[in-house]
Design an enzyme around this catalytic site. Sequence first.
Site, PDB file in Angstrom:
ATOM      1  CE  LYS A   1      -1.945  -0.736  -0.401  1.00  0.00           C
ATOM      2  NZ  LYS A   1      -0.689  -0.064  -0.774  1.00  0.00           N
TER       3      LYS A   1
ATOM      4  CD  GLU B   1      -6.810  -2.922   6.383  1.00  0.00           C
ATOM      5  OE1 GLU B   1      -7.903  -3.535   6.372  1.00  0.00           O
ATOM      6  OE2 GLU B   1      -5.844  -3.242   5.657  1.00  0.00           O
TER       7      GLU B   1
ATOM      8  CB  SER C   1       4.679  -1.821  -5.431  1.00  0.00           C
ATOM      9  OG  SER C   1       5.300  -0.691  -4.835  1.00  0.00           O
TER      10      SER C   1
HETATM   11  C1  LIG Z   1       0.499  -0.049  -0.050  1.00  0.00           C
HETATM   12  C2  LIG Z   1       1.687   0.002  -0.921  1.00  0.00           C
HETATM   13  C3  LIG Z   1       2.874  -0.689  -0.604  1.00  0.00           C
HETATM   14  C4  LIG Z   1       3.092  -1.403   0.695  1.00  0.00           C
HETATM   15  O1  LIG Z   1       2.222  -2.455   0.956  1.00  0.00           O
HETATM   16  P1  LIG Z   1       2.688  -3.962   0.843  1.00  0.00           P
HETATM   17  O2  LIG Z   1       1.562  -4.718   1.433  1.00  0.00           O
HETATM   18  O3  LIG Z   1       3.958  -4.093   1.632  1.00  0.00           O
HETATM   19  O4  LIG Z   1       2.897  -4.243  -0.586  1.00  0.00           O
HETATM   20  C5  LIG Z   1       3.922  -0.671  -1.512  1.00  0.00           C
HETATM   21  N1  LIG Z   1       3.819   0.028  -2.677  1.00  0.00           N
HETATM   22  C6  LIG Z   1       2.710   0.709  -2.994  1.00  0.00           C
HETATM   23  C7  LIG Z   1       2.675   1.449  -4.284  1.00  0.00           C
HETATM   24  C8  LIG Z   1       1.596   0.721  -2.148  1.00  0.00           C
HETATM   25  O5  LIG Z   1       0.507   1.418  -2.488  1.00  0.00           O
END
Ligand SMILES: *Cc1c(COP(=O)(O)O)cnc(C)c1O
Length: 389
Positions: free
Chosen positions: A84, A106, A373
């Site tokens: 993020k 948000e 992610s």
């Molecule tokens: C917020 C988040 C997501 C999901 O958000 P996307 O916009 O779909 O990427 C996925 N993995 C992690 C670790 C997150 O914090």
Amino acid sequence: MKKGYFGEFGGCFVPELLMPPLMELEQAMADILPSEAFQSELHGLLKHFAGRATPLTFCPALSRELGFELWLKREDLLHTGAHKINNTLGQALLAKYMGKSALIAETGAGQHGVATAAAAARLGLRCTVYMGAEDVERQSANVRRMKLLGAEVHPIESGSRTLKDAINAALRAWISEQHDTHYCFGTAAGPYPFPDLVREFQSVIGREARAQMLEHTGAFPDYVVAAVGGGSNAIGMFVPFVPDTGVKLIGVEAGGTGRPGCLHSAAINLGRPGVLHGEYTMLLQDEHGQIQPSSSISAGLDYPGVGPEHAFLHSTGRVKYGIAFDHEALAAFQKLCRSEGILPALESSHALAYVLEHRGEFEPNSRVLVNLSGRGDKDMDIIGRALGD
Ligand SMILES: *Cc1c(COP(=O)(O)O)cnc(C)c1O
């Protein structure tokens, strides 16, 4: 393709009072983003503040077990714990170049709120985060983090008191504060130009991973897998690979408990097209078009819609969208911890779970790249409760 659309999906369905800041943002993207000054300052922030480039990690134990090569793109190693920060640093810097002095955002679970608060603090911008009152109660650690980073947190009491209502509140607030404020949107969704803007800042994931796979293996991956909430980490990973037609792309949605009639977050697999938060996309809705509540063990995937580019990539068949259930994600989480020494976020565990549960779908000896992610530290309470210890 029509501006702001991905096939029939996307667009900009907002009150007229939101058109001026969205048009100002579109103009800034054209004028500022390509400039040498902006790009080099963003590159410096990503490198020295966020920790890019993130490594590509080969998983020897799991690869042996699975019979194909498993590689992870390590977005979990970034500052604030997930991908993020790529987006919030980009948008915060853009806001600064636009002459804005404040950000609003948000947040659902609070991860985007924390990443926005960190970027705002670093760049000297004020920061206000809108968060459903229910989420404020559920995610108190992230509320504390945001406040420590200097952000003001506004609990939203309307509707289901969750992310959907927080987005509505933030869009409304932007109408009156647009002269000095940028709305730092958290995923590759929302009204045009946000899906384009967020994809732009997240595609650094796929560009790096593509070059790293070539460097380490001499070839592109055969499969690229990513979890899909709103869709930002997945779109950032996929987009640089879309022209490589030999690379199969798989997005993974959250299926919830998997019990009959359960709530879930699988907007592409189980939703229908409609309009929410300024875009036409795949949504969870009832027969009257009312948005249905979503659910997932991973708070970051708990959203009733999905970014419009994913709806499009699904409609063309370029990306396949699968589902992983809560218990599968938990099992994948434990597996990665024990086999490879990495604690993944529950969101990322969904992507890994798809690979583990559907291992027969992947060619023997192929290369499978999973976008990790985020890291799992934030999920310790949920995981502790789910595992009963
Ligand atoms: C917020 C988040 C997501 C999901 O958000 P996307 O916009 O779909 O990427 C996925 N993995 C992690 C670790 C997150 O914090």
